[in-house]
Design a protein around this motif. Structure first.
Motif, PDB file in Angstrom:
ATOM      1  N   TYR A 458      -4.494  -8.307  -6.052  1.00  0.00           N
ATOM      2  CA  TYR A 458      -4.470  -6.720  -6.263  1.00  0.00           C
ATOM      3  C   TYR A 458      -3.371  -5.978  -5.938  1.00  0.00           C
ATOM      4  N   ALA A 459      -2.916  -6.303  -4.820  1.00  0.00           N
ATOM      5  CA  ALA A 459      -1.617  -5.440  -4.482  1.00  0.00           C
ATOM      6  C   ALA A 459      -0.543  -5.664  -5.736  1.00  0.00           C
ATOM      7  N   HIS A 460      -0.320  -6.849  -6.260  1.00  0.00           N
ATOM      8  CA  HIS A 460       0.804  -7.100  -7.286  1.00  0.00           C
ATOM      9  C   HIS A 460       0.322  -6.201  -8.447  1.00  0.00           C
ATOM     10  N   ALA A 461      -1.006  -6.368  -8.817  1.00  0.00           N
ATOM     11  CA  ALA A 461      -1.460  -5.575 -10.012  1.00  0.00           C
ATOM     12  C   ALA A 461      -1.273  -3.842 -10.032  1.00  0.00           C
ATOM     13  N   ARG A 462      -1.572  -3.661  -8.461  1.00  0.00           N
ATOM     14  CA  ARG A 462      -1.310  -2.194  -8.564  1.00  0.00           C
ATOM     15  C   ARG A 462       0.013  -1.937  -8.522  1.00  0.00           C
ATOM     16  N   LEU A 463       1.057  -2.677  -8.187  1.00  0.00           N
ATOM     17  CA  LEU A 463       2.424  -2.349  -8.317  1.00  0.00           C
ATOM     18  C   LEU A 463       2.817  -2.212  -9.859  1.00  0.00           C
ATOM     19  N   ARG A 464       2.289  -3.514 -10.516  1.00  0.00           N
ATOM     20  CA  ARG A 464       2.359  -3.214 -12.227  1.00  0.00           C
ATOM     21  C   ARG A 464       1.934  -2.062 -12.717  1.00  0.00           C
ATOM     22  N   SER A 465       0.888  -1.899 -12.006  1.00  0.00           N
ATOM     23  CA  SER A 465       0.068  -0.484 -12.767  1.00  0.00           C
ATOM     24  C   SER A 465       0.976   0.751 -12.725  1.00  0.00           C
ATOM     25  N   ILE A 466       1.828   0.819 -11.559  1.00  0.00           N
ATOM     26  CA  ILE A 466       2.697   2.178 -11.597  1.00  0.00           C
ATOM     27  C   ILE A 466       3.708   2.176 -12.790  1.00  0.00           C
ATOM     28  N   LYS A 542      12.645   8.965  -6.649  1.00  0.00           N
ATOM     29  CA  LYS A 542      11.824   8.034  -7.738  1.00  0.00           C
ATOM     30  C   LYS A 542      12.360   6.713  -8.264  1.00  0.00           C
ATOM     31  N   GLY A 543      13.664   6.862  -8.503  1.00  0.00           N
ATOM     32  CA  GLY A 543      14.332   5.395  -9.061  1.00  0.00           C
ATOM     33  C   GLY A 543      14.354   4.475  -7.797  1.00  0.00           C
ATOM     34  N   GLU A 544      14.772   5.083  -6.893  1.00  0.00           N
ATOM     35  CA  GLU A 544      14.891   3.888  -5.687  1.00  0.00           C
ATOM     36  C   GLU A 544      13.575   3.426  -5.200  1.00  0.00           C
ATOM     37  N   ARG A 545      12.457   4.065  -5.460  1.00  0.00           N
ATOM     38  CA  ARG A 545      11.290   3.695  -4.920  1.00  0.00           C
ATOM     39  C   ARG A 545      10.619   2.889  -6.142  1.00  0.00           C
ATOM     40  N   LEU A 546      11.019   3.113  -7.272  1.00  0.00           N
ATOM     41  CA  LEU A 546      10.573   2.188  -8.295  1.00  0.00           C
ATOM     42  C   LEU A 546      11.205   1.075  -8.410  1.00  0.00           C
ATOM     43  N   ALA A 547      12.352   0.867  -7.913  1.00  0.00           N
ATOM     44  CA  ALA A 547      13.279  -0.319  -7.774  1.00  0.00           C
ATOM     45  C   ALA A 547      12.493  -1.047  -6.741  1.00  0.00           C
ATOM     46  N   GLU A 550       9.513  -2.564  -7.903  1.00  0.00           N
ATOM     47  CA  GLU A 550       9.717  -3.850  -8.794  1.00  0.00           C
ATOM     48  C   GLU A 550      10.024  -4.977  -7.960  1.00  0.00           C
ATOM     49  N   LEU A 551      10.877  -5.190  -7.018  1.00  0.00           N
ATOM     50  CA  LEU A 551      11.525  -6.045  -6.222  1.00  0.00           C
ATOM     51  C   LEU A 551      10.012  -6.593  -5.657  1.00  0.00           C
ATOM     52  N   THR A 552       9.299  -5.801  -4.954  1.00  0.00           N
ATOM     53  CA  THR A 552       7.993  -6.221  -4.190  1.00  0.00           C
ATOM     54  C   THR A 552       7.169  -7.043  -5.366  1.00  0.00           C
ATOM     55  N   ALA A 553       6.971  -6.301  -6.299  1.00  0.00           N
ATOM     56  CA  ALA A 553       6.123  -6.946  -7.330  1.00  0.00           C
ATOM     57  C   ALA A 553       6.515  -8.482  -7.990  1.00  0.00           C
ATOM     58  N   ARG A 554       7.780  -8.512  -7.965  1.00  0.00           N
ATOM     59  CA  ARG A 554       8.515  -9.648  -8.367  1.00  0.00           C
ATOM     60  C   ARG A 554       8.430 -10.789  -7.157  1.00  0.00           C
ATOM     61  N   LEU A 562       4.531 -20.017  -6.015  1.00  0.00           N
ATOM     62  CA  LEU A 562       4.879 -21.300  -5.503  1.00  0.00           C
ATOM     63  C   LEU A 562       3.926 -21.723  -4.628  1.00  0.00           C
ATOM     64  N   LEU A 563       2.784 -20.967  -4.654  1.00  0.00           N
ATOM     65  CA  LEU A 563       1.409 -21.425  -3.778  1.00  0.00           C
ATOM     66  C   LEU A 563       0.635 -21.898  -4.857  1.00  0.00           C
ATOM     67  N   GLY A 564       0.962 -21.719  -6.171  1.00  0.00           N
ATOM     68  CA  GLY A 564      -0.016 -22.278  -7.015  1.00  0.00           C
ATOM     69  C   GLY A 564      -0.944 -21.390  -7.593  1.00  0.00           C
ATOM     70  N   ILE A 565      -0.744 -19.892  -7.196  1.00  0.00           N
ATOM     71  CA  ILE A 565      -1.787 -18.722  -7.639  1.00  0.00           C
ATOM     72  C   ILE A 565      -1.069 -17.839  -8.593  1.00  0.00           C
ATOM     73  N   GLU A 566      -1.883 -17.579  -9.586  1.00  0.00           N
ATOM     74  CA  GLU A 566      -1.337 -16.576 -10.361  1.00  0.00           C
ATOM     75  C   GLU A 566      -1.396 -15.056 -10.043  1.00  0.00           C
ATOM     76  N   ALA A 567      -0.589 -14.226 -10.560  1.00  0.00           N
ATOM     77  CA  ALA A 567      -0.476 -12.961 -10.334  1.00  0.00           C
ATOM     78  C   ALA A 567      -0.693 -12.221 -11.553  1.00  0.00           C
ATOM     79  N   PRO A 568      -2.120 -11.772 -12.031  1.00  0.00           N
ATOM     80  CA  PRO A 568      -2.287 -11.181 -13.066  1.00  0.00           C
ATOM     81  C   PRO A 568      -1.690  -9.722 -12.930  1.00  0.00           C
ATOM     82  N   GLU A 569      -1.398  -9.273 -14.202  1.00  0.00           N
ATOM     83  CA  GLU A 569      -0.722  -8.028 -14.454  1.00  0.00           C
ATOM     84  C   GLU A 569      -1.455  -6.886 -14.143  1.00  0.00           C
ATOM     85  N   GLN A 570      -3.116  -6.841 -14.272  1.00  0.00           N
ATOM     86  CA  GLN A 570      -4.070  -5.939 -14.122  1.00  0.00           C
ATOM     87  C   GLN A 570      -5.269  -6.469 -13.675  1.00  0.00           C
ATOM     88  N   MET A 571      -5.804  -5.748 -12.802  1.00  0.00           N
ATOM     89  CA  MET A 571      -7.067  -6.198 -12.549  1.00  0.00           C
ATOM     90  C   MET A 571      -8.191  -5.266 -12.101  1.00  0.00           C
TER      91      MET A 571
END
Ligand code: ARG
Length: 571
Positions: A458-466, A542-547, A550-554, A562-571
């Motif tokens: 969910y944390a990942h999907a939230r980042l992607r939603s930004i 804004k640019g710095e925070r977006l960067a 993005e690094l956090t999401a990646r 690497l743990l074998g867990i998928e990270a959906p784009e949207q939840m």
């Protein structure tokens, strides 16, 4: 690139070395500053010097490039704060680095033995743990650059096959295959066992069948193959449902080692290690005794001349070093087999099959417990089927998703629920120290809050939603990281700590080190997101925070993978 931690560690190590060669700086990320070194106290003690005095000595030899501030605190802690310019340079290197700072090793081979269910038997929760932990190790090792050879050491040989084949014949091939392919492995096994115990004629037939199997009788071998193939096909379905990398090509069962067993015995005899005891051929490795202090045997060949579990594992060690050229061998098997592996490794070393240079480890794990803290069993007292657990988790995830208003189609919701269910079950396992038992609590595992797989997804999907809400484009290359807010700096340090978290997980063979890191990163992100608006911030913030987002999401997405867990784009 060299990670932030490694840069700092290298400088500290040389400063410590200047005082006493080999002294460990004990460097850790810290709350108060960026990093803290706790090695001064031990060094001071070993040299008989006052710790604060020692801290000064170490500091005198420390290369302070990229260090903005260093402070001696308490009984000799060194609190280090890095320059923002250094963090900026480190972060900017990550922008185009899909490995996120993780280096690639060359030329090392790791053989990872995991999952290993038994033919014509249901996979139980112990096999679940082995499968999930083993697969995470496989993924981490592969990513790190190892050539990984997976070995699914399935139990496909031994005396039970006599009764299993006879039972198959009684049922008729078609019917037998039908019952195995619907996954009723335990039913099949139990029926064979019941007949074996109750019916002397059946018992006799079964015994004769074992002899025919060992003697290589073609028809018997064909029937045996059938049982093995049906079971492997069923296991493959479970692996696919779990999203585990194992394939039928990785199945190298106990039977594979049969042709090598005579040579194993010959080698052991030549090395003078074989002892006959009550008709059996044994090795008494040094240092193993029973409760009465008597030497403990590893039985290589039983008195009926049959080979057992230990012989197969000896042959496997020999094969994996000599033919697969393993530099590392991992055995992901439950803790109760600890002594078995210690003895096998000791005998293999004594026989000269296992050089000291090869890292050979039993990656042991504890039990899965039910809510009553006893061994996890179904209500009727049977072993719990993996597939059933996964289905139940998916149903719950689907129900939870249905409550949220979302634009997902039924098909998409089903797919997403499947990913959440796998994440819930795998993460619950991988985030606890594997040596400990854990309680299988589906409600807790599947929650979107707390230290759970779905929370990280969910944390990942939230980042992607930004990024989905971003109207104008954004180019991370144009960003300079000034990290003015402490929450920004904390998040940045979290991102930069990824390589060391992965290395710690690999070095200790503890996937929970990586899981814990990802949870910590997600929490740093949450704190950042509360303190620092992103889309509404003025440029250049804004640019710095977006960067940073993005690094956090990646990092989350790569770490979860690497743990074998998928990270959906949207939840
Ligand atoms: N089949 C065994 C079991 O179910 C596990 C085998 C583990 N691997 C090995 N090389 N012994 O207990």
């Amino acid at each position: 690139m060299t990670g932030t931690y490694d840069v700092l560690l290298a400088r500290l190590t040389s400063a410590f070395d200047a005082v006493a060669v080999g002294a460990d700086p004990v460097l850790r990320p810290s709350e108060r500053s960026d990093y803290q070194s706790n090695g001064v106290m031990a060094l001071a003690k070993s040299q008989g010097v006052n710790p604060r005095e020692m801290a000064e000595r170490v500091l005198a030899g420390l290369d302070l490039a990229d260090v903005a501030d260093v402070e001696v605190a308490g009984p000799g802690f060194l609190n280090l704060t890095l320059t923002t310019a250094f963090l900026d340079a480190q972060l900017r290197e990550l922008v185009d680095d899909d490995r996120l700072g993780v280096g690639r090793l060359e030329g090392r081979v790791a053989v990872i033995d995991y999952s290993a269910p038994n033919v014509a038997k249901e996979m139980h929760v112990g096999h679940l743990r082995s499968t999930v932990i083993g697969d995470a190790l496989v993924r981490m090792y592969r990513f790190r650059g190892y050539r990984v050879i997976a070995r699914n050491h399935v139990g496909d040989w031994g005396t039970p096959f006599g009764m299993l084949i006879e039972h198959l014949l009684d049922l008729g091939e078609e019917e037998a295959i039908a019952s195995l392919s619907i996954g009723d492995l335990d039913g099949f096994y139990r029926a064979a066992r019941t007949k074996f115990d109750a019916d002397d004629a059946f018992k006799e037939r079964s015994r004769a069948r074992v002899v025919a199997l060992q003697g290589g009788d073609p028809e018997t071998r064909r029937l045996w193959r059938l049982l093995v193939d049906e079971s492997v096909a069923y296991f493959s379905e479970v692996y696919a449902a779990l999203d585990v990398t194992l394939t039928p090509a990785d199945v190298v069962g106990e039977s594979f080692y049969n042709p090598m067993l005579d040579e194993v015995v010959a080698d052991l005899a030549r090395a003078g290690l074989l002892v006959e005891s009550g008709g059996a051929l044994c090795v008494f490795p040094e240092g193993f005794t029973n409760r009465d202090g008597e030497p403990l045997p590893l039985i290589v060949r039983k008195s009926d001349e049959g080979f057992g579990y230990a012989a197969t594992d000896l042959a496997a060690v020999r094969d994996r070093v000599a033919n697969l050229h393993a530099d590392e061998m991992l055995y992901v098997v439950g803790a109760p087999q600890g002594q078995h592996f210690e003895m096998v490794f000791a005998v293999a070393r004594a026989a000269g099959w296992l050089p000291e240079s090869v890292r050979c480890e039993h990656v042991a794990f504890g039990n899965v417990l039910g809510p009553d803290r006893k061994m996890f069993k179904s209500r009727s007292g049977e072993t719990v089927k993996l597939i059933g657990l996964l289905d139940e988790a998916r149903d719950r995830a689907e129900a939870a998703l249905a409550l949220r208003s979302s634009s997902l189609t039924t098909q998409e919701r089903h797919e997403l629920a499947t990913q959440i269910a796998r994440a819930a079950i795998k993460y619950a396992d991988l985030s606890t120290d594997r040596s400990r038992d854990y309680v299988f609590d589906l409600d807790r595992m599947i929650a979107f809050e707390g230290d759970t797989g779905p929370y990280l997804q969910y944390a990942h999907a939230r980042l992607r939603s930004i990024f989905r809400r971003l109207d104008d484009g954004f180019d991370a290359h144009a960003v300079h990281f000034v990290l003015a807010e402490s929450a920004e700096r904390d998040l940045a340090l979290g991102i930069l700590a990824f390589p060391e978290a992965l290395d710690a997980a690999i070095a200790t063979l503890h996937p929970h080190r990586l899981a814990g890191y990802l949870f910590d990163l997600a929490q740093r992100f949450t704190a950042f997101y509360e303190a620092c608006p992103v889309l509404s911030a003025p440029e250049p913030s804004k640019g710095e925070r977006l960067a940073l987002c993005e690094l956090t999401a990646r990092t989350l997405s790569l770490g979860l993978s690497l743990l074998g867990i998928e990270a959906p784009e949207q939840m």
